[in-house]
Design a protein around this motif. Structure first.
Motif, PDB file in Angstrom:
ATOM      1  N   THR A  73      -1.233   2.682  -1.684  1.00  0.00           N
ATOM      2  CA  THR A  73      -1.517   2.104  -3.002  1.00  0.00           C
ATOM      3  C   THR A  73      -0.811   0.764  -3.179  1.00  0.00           C
ATOM      4  OG1 THR A  73       0.237   3.531  -3.904  1.00  0.00           O
ATOM      5  CG2 THR A  73      -2.028   4.294  -4.137  1.00  0.00           C
ATOM      6  N   GLU A  74      -0.487   0.119  -2.028  1.00  0.00           N
ATOM      7  CA  GLU A  74       0.053  -1.247  -1.981  1.00  0.00           C
ATOM      8  C   GLU A  74       1.393  -1.397  -2.712  1.00  0.00           C
ATOM      9  OE1 GLU A  74      -2.899  -4.563  -1.792  1.00  0.00           O
ATOM     10  OE2 GLU A  74      -4.239  -3.083  -2.695  1.00  0.00           O
ATOM     11  N   ARG A  75       2.221  -0.354  -2.618  1.00  0.00           N
ATOM     12  CA  ARG A  75       3.610  -0.452  -3.092  1.00  0.00           C
ATOM     13  C   ARG A  75       4.515  -0.353  -1.871  1.00  0.00           C
ATOM     14  NH1 ARG A  75       3.029   3.813  -8.057  1.00  0.00           N
ATOM     15  NH2 ARG A  75       1.658   4.791  -6.519  1.00  0.00           N
ATOM     16  N   GLU A  76       4.342  -1.373  -1.000  1.00  0.00           N
ATOM     17  CA  GLU A  76       4.975  -1.337   0.321  1.00  0.00           C
ATOM     18  C   GLU A  76       6.508  -1.316   0.279  1.00  0.00           C
ATOM     19  OE1 GLU A  76       2.603  -3.557  -0.488  1.00  0.00           O
ATOM     20  OE2 GLU A  76       0.873  -3.075   0.767  1.00  0.00           O
ATOM     21  N   PRO A  77       7.193  -2.127  -0.587  1.00  0.00           N
ATOM     22  CA  PRO A  77       8.664  -2.070  -0.591  1.00  0.00           C
ATOM     23  C   PRO A  77       9.208  -0.683  -0.943  1.00  0.00           C
ATOM     24  CG  PRO A  77       7.905  -4.083  -1.649  1.00  0.00           C
ATOM     25  CD  PRO A  77       6.685  -3.228  -1.447  1.00  0.00           C
ATOM     26  N   LEU A  78       8.572  -0.019  -1.918  1.00  0.00           N
ATOM     27  CA  LEU A  78       9.007   1.337  -2.274  1.00  0.00           C
ATOM     28  C   LEU A  78       8.775   2.286  -1.100  1.00  0.00           C
ATOM     29  CD1 LEU A  78      10.068   3.376  -4.300  1.00  0.00           C
ATOM     30  CD2 LEU A  78       7.754   3.543  -5.276  1.00  0.00           C
ATOM     31  N   ALA A 122       7.466  -4.516   7.849  1.00  0.00           N
ATOM     32  CA  ALA A 122       6.766  -5.738   8.260  1.00  0.00           C
ATOM     33  C   ALA A 122       5.881  -6.280   7.147  1.00  0.00           C
ATOM     34  CB  ALA A 122       5.941  -5.474   9.512  1.00  0.00           C
ATOM     35  N   VAL A 123       5.121  -5.395   6.490  1.00  0.00           N
ATOM     36  CA  VAL A 123       4.175  -5.876   5.476  1.00  0.00           C
ATOM     37  C   VAL A 123       4.844  -6.089   4.124  1.00  0.00           C
ATOM     38  CG1 VAL A 123       2.204  -4.825   6.645  1.00  0.00           C
ATOM     39  CG2 VAL A 123       3.404  -3.534   4.863  1.00  0.00           C
ATOM     40  N   SER A 124       6.126  -5.719   4.024  1.00  0.00           N
ATOM     41  CA  SER A 124       6.867  -5.987   2.788  1.00  0.00           C
ATOM     42  C   SER A 124       7.510  -7.372   2.795  1.00  0.00           C
ATOM     43  CB  SER A 124       7.959  -4.930   2.578  1.00  0.00           C
ATOM     44  OG  SER A 124       7.395  -3.664   2.379  1.00  0.00           O
ATOM     45  N   GLY A 125       7.388  -8.106   3.886  1.00  0.00           N
ATOM     46  CA  GLY A 125       7.919  -9.463   3.924  1.00  0.00           C
ATOM     47  C   GLY A 125       8.907  -9.731   5.032  1.00  0.00           C
ATOM     48  N   ASP A 126       9.394  -8.708   5.726  1.00  0.00           N
ATOM     49  CA  ASP A 126      10.338  -8.912   6.825  1.00  0.00           C
ATOM     50  C   ASP A 126       9.632  -8.558   8.130  1.00  0.00           C
ATOM     51  OD1 ASP A 126      12.476  -9.200   8.506  1.00  0.00           O
ATOM     52  OD2 ASP A 126      13.825  -7.873   7.386  1.00  0.00           O
ATOM     53  N   PHE A 127       8.755  -9.462   8.565  1.00  0.00           N
ATOM     54  CA  PHE A 127       7.910  -9.190   9.725  1.00  0.00           C
ATOM     55  C   PHE A 127       8.721  -8.964  10.992  1.00  0.00           C
ATOM     56  CE2 PHE A 127       5.670 -11.212  13.382  1.00  0.00           C
ATOM     57  CZ  PHE A 127       4.790 -10.173  13.630  1.00  0.00           C
ATOM     58  N   PHE A 157      -7.185   2.712   1.882  1.00  0.00           N
ATOM     59  CA  PHE A 157      -5.927   2.667   2.622  1.00  0.00           C
ATOM     60  C   PHE A 157      -5.156   1.367   2.401  1.00  0.00           C
ATOM     61  CE2 PHE A 157      -8.659   5.477   5.376  1.00  0.00           C
ATOM     62  CZ  PHE A 157      -8.060   6.659   4.982  1.00  0.00           C
ATOM     63  N   GLY A 158      -5.048   0.961   1.173  1.00  0.00           N
ATOM     64  CA  GLY A 158      -4.168  -0.140   0.805  1.00  0.00           C
ATOM     65  C   GLY A 158      -4.450  -1.430   1.531  1.00  0.00           C
ATOM     66  N   MET A 159      -3.372  -2.037   2.069  1.00  0.00           N
ATOM     67  CA  MET A 159      -3.490  -3.334   2.722  1.00  0.00           C
ATOM     68  C   MET A 159      -4.432  -3.288   3.915  1.00  0.00           C
ATOM     69  SD  MET A 159      -0.534  -5.849   4.302  1.00  0.00           S
ATOM     70  CE  MET A 159       0.127  -6.277   2.698  1.00  0.00           C
ATOM     71  N   PHE A 160      -4.467  -2.183   4.643  1.00  0.00           N
ATOM     72  CA  PHE A 160      -5.389  -2.049   5.771  1.00  0.00           C
ATOM     73  C   PHE A 160      -6.817  -2.313   5.300  1.00  0.00           C
ATOM     74  CE2 PHE A 160      -8.492   0.724   7.859  1.00  0.00           C
ATOM     75  CZ  PHE A 160      -8.374   0.329   9.181  1.00  0.00           C
ATOM     76  N   ILE A 168      -9.124  -5.741   6.220  1.00  0.00           N
ATOM     77  CA  ILE A 168     -10.326  -5.514   7.024  1.00  0.00           C
ATOM     78  C   ILE A 168     -11.556  -6.034   6.294  1.00  0.00           C
ATOM     79  CG2 ILE A 168     -11.859  -3.714   7.933  1.00  0.00           C
ATOM     80  CD1 ILE A 168      -9.427  -4.336   9.692  1.00  0.00           C
ATOM     81  N   VAL A 169     -11.603  -5.833   4.983  1.00  0.00           N
ATOM     82  CA  VAL A 169     -12.711  -6.374   4.191  1.00  0.00           C
ATOM     83  C   VAL A 169     -12.755  -7.895   4.313  1.00  0.00           C
ATOM     84  CG1 VAL A 169     -13.562  -6.722   1.835  1.00  0.00           C
ATOM     85  CG2 VAL A 169     -12.825  -4.438   2.574  1.00  0.00           C
ATOM     86  N   GLU A 170     -11.591  -8.523   4.282  1.00  0.00           N
ATOM     87  CA  GLU A 170     -11.532  -9.983   4.404  1.00  0.00           C
ATOM     88  C   GLU A 170     -12.054 -10.437   5.767  1.00  0.00           C
ATOM     89  OE1 GLU A 170      -7.473 -10.927   3.712  1.00  0.00           O
ATOM     90  OE2 GLU A 170      -7.555 -10.489   1.554  1.00  0.00           O
TER      91      GLU A 170
END
Length: 753
Positions: free
Chosen positions: A483-488, A521-526, A630-633, A637-639
Motif C-alpha cells: 500500500t506504498e508505505r515503504e518506510p513503515l 531500497a525503495v524508501s530512498g536508501d538504494f 502490489f504497490g510500487m511494483f 510496471i504500468v508506467e
C-alpha cells in the motif's frame, strides 16, 4: 482388453454432447475406460485434455482447487478457484475428465454446470456409480466385459472373442506365465468368466487364486459362495453379489495380520510408502517389523498396487477395496486415523524444519505426493475435538509449500476451519493469522489480509512469544509495502529480522531478509538496500537454498530496474527466473517476467518488452491473479507498459503482446532467457537447460568460482554441474566441453542459414 464398442459410442457422444457420464457398478472398469477415452480423443481437442482423479478427495470445498491444480492454475487470486478455471477455459477447446464423482455428486454437478455455461467449447467426461443429475448430462452405462454366456463354447479358440476371457488370461499369465486356455480347461474358464459377469476387478482377483488352485476349483468355490450370498441377500443386485463374493473370498484367504493391515491401510488417500504403512498399520496383531512382509503379501494377492516413485516404492489401493477395508475397521477407526494424522504431522514438521537448504525441490515433490493424505489428516484435526491446534501447526509448517504450489486459497480454507476450533492464546493461533494474511495479500486481497492481523500482535505479546510477534510484523510490513508505505514496512521488516536472527530462525530470516532490503531500497536508501539484498542472496547461495534466494534476486532486479542499472537488473532477474524453473515456483515467475519486461523498456527493446508483458499476462491469468494490487511494483510496471505502447503504437504493441500470450510454456521460458535458437547441440544434447548454461560459461573460460558468482549459486553446486556435464558427455577435460559448445553453436548457425 476390449471396450471397442464403448470407445466408439463415447467418441460419438463426446462429439455431440457437452457432458457425458460413464456409469456402472464398482469394479466394472469405468476409470480404465475413461483413461482410454482421454488418450484416444485428447488430440482431437485443440487445447488438450486433463484427467482429474477425485477418489482421494474427501472435502467438496476443495474440488475447484484440485481441478485448478491439475490445469496448472495456482489459486493466487481473491476470487474463488472456479473463476480462474472459467477464465482459463473460456475460449479453450478442451476435454476435462473427472473420475470417481459418486461421493461428490452434488458438488461435481454444480461445478460442471458452471463450467459448461461459461465455456462454450468445453467438453466434460465424468465417471460415477450414479448420474450427476444435471441438465444436459448424457449417460453412457459401462457394461461388464463380454462373456461366453450359458451356452457351452465349442472350442478354446472360440473363447478368444470374449473380452472377459482375454482379460482373465492376461492376468492369469501374470500370475502363472505358462497358463494357457486348453482343451482341458476352456469350459471352466468360460464358466468362471460367466459366473463373474465380466467384472474386471473380479476377474483380476480370481486370477490371483491360480497360484494355489485350478480354474475349476476357483469356479466351484465361487459358485458355492454366490449361492450362500444370494440366500443372505437375495434382493442385492447380481453384480454387487458377485464382486462382494470375490472380495469376501480374498479377505478370508488373507492371514489375520493381512486382514488387519488391509483395513488399517484404508485410511490412506492416494498412495503411501512403507514407512508410513509401518507407522499407521502396525499394532495389535501386526507388529511393525512384519509390515513389509504383510504389504508384500497383499500385493501378491492384487489387493495393493505398487508404483515406483524414484528411489521409493509407493502403494495404493483400488477404491472398491479401500471401501471394503474401511468397513472392516470398526471400532479401531479413530485410533488408526490418529496414527495416520500423527505420521503426516511428522512429515509437515520435517518439511518445516528441513526446508531451508539444498533439498527444496525434493521436499516439494515429497509433500506433493502426499498432499491427499495431508488433506485427510487436516480433516481429522478439523473434525475431532481438541485436535485443531495440531491442524493449525501442520498448516503453518507448510506455509512455503502453499506458496510454491499455489495452494493459497486451500491454505485459507484449512486455517479458517481450525481457527474457529483452536484456543486463542497459542503460538499456532498467532502464526496462523500471519499465514492467513500472507495468503490473502499475495492474492491481492489487501483488506482481508490486513484484517487477519488486527489484534494478533497483542496476543503474541500476551503469551510472550517473540518469534510469533516477529512473524506478525512481517505480515504488517508486507501489507504496508503493498500500500506504498515503504518506510513503515522497512522498519517492521528490520524489527522482525533482528528477532529472527537473535533466535536463529532461518525460516523467518528468509521471509524478512529480502523484503527488508527491498523496502530499504525503495524508501530512498538504494545503496544500503541493494547491499542488504545481496547479503541475503549470498547467504542463501552458501547453503544451496533456492526459494528465498530467488525472491531476493527478484527484489534485487526490481530495485536495480527502478533505481539503478538495467544490466545488473537483468542479470539478477534472469538468475531468479532460472531458480524458479528448478523449484517450479510459478507464483514468483509472473512477478519476475513482468520486471524483465520493464528492463527491456529501459534498454529500448520495445518489441521484446511487449512480448514479455504478453507472457506475464498469460502467467497471471494461469495463476488466476490480478497483478495490479502490489504497490510500487504495479505502479512502475504500468508506467513501463505505457512507454512500450507509445513507442510501438497500438498495432505494433498488440502484435508483440499477443505473440507472447500465444507462446507455449517451453517457448515462453526460452524467450525469457533469450534463447531464440535451439539449445546447444540440441539434437544430440543430453544436458538440462542449467547444464547447457554452465557449459557455455565453461566455454567462455570462467572458473567454477566465477560461474557460481555469475549464476548466484554455491561454488559446490557449480562444481557438481561441471562434473555432471563431463559424465553425460563422456569427457575428461573442460577444453572438451568448450569444443563441444563451439561446434554446437556452429551447427545451430548452419541450420538457421
Amino acid at each position: 482388453m476390449g471396450r471397442q464398442g464403448e470407445l466408439a459410442t463415447a467418441r460419438r457422444l463426446l462429439a455431440d454432447c457437452r457432458v457425458v457420464t460413464l456409469t456402472g457398478t464398482g469394479g466394472v472398469g469405468k476409470t480404465r475406460l475413461a483413461r482410454h477415452i482421454t488418450t484416444d480423443l485428447a488430440r482431437g481437442f485443440r487445447d488438450g485434455a486433463a484427467f482429474v482423479e477425485l477418489a482421494e478427495l474427501r472435502n467438496p470445498e476443495l474440488l475447484s482447487t484440485m481441478v485448478a491444480d491439475k490445469l496448472g492454475l495456482h489459486d493466487q487470486s481473491d476470487r474463488p478457484p472456479i473463476d480462474a478455471i472459467v477464465d482459463h477455459l473460456r475460449d479453450s477447446q478442451f476435454l476435462l475428465v473427472l473420475d470417481n464423482c459418486e461421493h461428490l455428486t452434488a458438488a461435481c454437478a454444480s461445478f460442471v454446470e458452471t463450467l459448461v455455461a461459461s465455456c462454450p467449447q468445453l467438453t466434460v467426461l465424468t465417471t460415477s456409480r450414479q448420474s450427476l443429475e444435471m441438465p444436459g448430462e448424457h449417460l453412457l452405462p459401462v457394461p461388464p466385459l463380454s462373456v461366453p454366456g450359458e451356452a457351452e463354447p465349442a472350442s478354446p479358440a472360440e473363447l478368444d472373442r470374449y473380452e472377459a476371457v482375454r482379460l482373465f488370461v492376461d492376468r492369469a499369465t501374470a500370475v502363472r506365465p505358462w497358463f494357457t486356455v486348453t482343451e482341458d480347461n476352456y469350459r471352466d474358464v468360460a464358466r468362471l468368466c460367466t459366473e463373474l459377469e465380466g467384472l474386471p476387478l473380479a476377474l483380476e482377483l480370481a486370477a490371483v487364486r491360480l497360484r494355489s488352485l485350478s480354474v475349476r476349483q476357483i469356479a466351484d468355490r465361487l459358485t458355492h459362495r454366490l449361492a450362500l450370498l444370494t440366500r443372505g441377500n437375495r434382493f442385492a443386485p447380481s453384480r454387487q453379489q458377485t464382486l462382494r463374493a470375490l472380495i469376501d473370498w480374498s479377505y478370508e484367504l488373507c492371514s489375520p495380520a493381512e486382514k488387519l493391515v488391509w483395513a488399517r491401510a484404508s485410511v490412506f488417500s492416494g498412495g503411501f510408502d512403507l514407512e508410513a504403512a509401518e507407522h499407521v498399520c502396525s499394532g495389535p496383531g501386526a507388529e511393525q517389523g512384519a509390515i513389509a512382509d504383510i504389504v508384500h503379501g497383499l500385493m501378491s494377492k492384487s489387493l495393493l498396487v505398487a508404483e515406483n516413485h524414484g528411489d521409493v516404492m509407493r502403494y495404493r489401493m483400488l477404491e472398491t477395496l479401500r471401501e471394503y477395508g474401511r468397513d472392516r475397521l470398526g471400532a479401531d477407526r479413530t485410533r488408526v486415523a490418529r496414527l495416520h494424522r500423527d505420521w503426516y504431522a511428522g512429515l509437515t514438521a520435517r518439511f518445516g524444519a528441513e526446508w531451508i537448504g539444498p533439498d527444496q525441490v525434493a521436499w516439494t515433490r515429497r509433500v506433493t505426493e502426499d498432499h491427499a493424505n495431508i488433506r485427510v489428516a487436516l480433516d481429522f484435526c478439523a473434525a475431532e475435538p481438541g485436535e485443531a491446534v495440531v491442524g493449525l501447526r501442520m498448516a503453518n509448517q507448510l506455509d512455503v509449500y502453499w506458496t510454491v504450489r499455489g495452494f493459497l486459497a486451500e491454505a485459507r480454507i484449512w486455517l479458517d476451519k481450525m481457527l474457529g476450533r483452536a484456543p486463542r492464546n497459542t503460538p499456532e493461533w498467532v502464526f496462523a493469522h500471519r499465514l492467513l494474511s500472507w495468503c490473502a495479500l499475495l492474492q491481492g486481497y489487501i483488506e482481508p489480509g490486513t484484517a487477519a492481523l488486527e489484534g494478533v500482535r497483542e496476543v503474541a505479546e500476551l503469551i510472550g512469544d517473540e518469534v510469533s510477534g516477529a512473524y506478525v510484523d512481517v505480515g504488517w510490513g508486507l501489507a504496508n509495502l503493498f500500500t506504498e508505505r515503504e518506510p513503515l514496512a522497512r522498519d517492521q521488516f528490520a524489527a522482525a529480522l533482528e528477532v529472527f536472527r537473535r533466535h536463529g530462525v532461518q525460516h523467518g530470516e528468509g521471509y524478512a531478509g529480502f523484503l527488508h532490503g527491498l523496502a530499504t531500497a525503495v524508501s530512498g536508501d538504494f545503496e544500503t538496500g541493494r547491499d542488504l539484498i545481496r547479503d541475503h542472496v549470498t547467504a542463501g547461495a552458501a547453503i544451496g537454498e533456492n526459494f528465498w534466494r530467488s525472491w531476493g534476486l527478484w527484489a534485487l532486479g526490481m530495485a536495480e530496474l527502478f533505481l539503478g542499472d538495467a544490466d545488473a537488473a537483468e542479470e539478477a532477474e534472469l538468475a531468479a527466473f532460472r531458480l524458479q524453473q528448478e523449484l517450479g515456483n510459478r507464483v514468483a515467475e509472473a512477478f519476475t517476467v513482468h520486471i524483465i519486461g520493464g528492463i527491456a523498456v529501459r534498454k529500448g527493446q520495445f518489441p521484446r518488452s511487449a512480448t514479455l508483458f504478453g507472457i506475464a499476462a498469460r502467467q497471471w491469468r494461469a495463476l488466476g491473479a490480478n497483478p495490479w494490487n502490489f504497490g510500487m511494483f504495479t505502479k512502475r510496471i504500468v508506467e513501463y507498459g505505457a512507454i512500450s505502447y507509445q513507442e510501438l503504437g497500438e498495432q505494433g504493441y498488440k502484435r508483440h503482446y499477443d505473440r507472447g500470450g500465444a507462446m507455449s510454456r517451453d517457448e515462453a521460458v526460452r524467450y525469457v532467457l533469450g534463447e531464440s535458437a535451439e539449445p546447444v547441440a540440441a539434437r544430440k544434447n543430453p544436458l538440462t537447460r542449467r547444464e547447457n548454461e554452465v557449459a557455455g560459461l565453461v566455454a567462455a573460460g570462467l572458473t567454477n568460482r566465477e560461474i557460481a558468482a555469475r549464476l548466484y549459486i554455491a561454488q559446490r553446486t557449480a562444481e557438481t554441474h561441471v562434473d555432471r556435464i563431463l559424465t553425460k558427455l563422456d569427457f575428461n577435460t573442460r577444453a572438451q566441453i568448450a569444443t563441444w559448445v563451439v561446434e554446437g553453436r556452429r551447427g545451430a548457425a548452419a541450420d538457421r542459414s
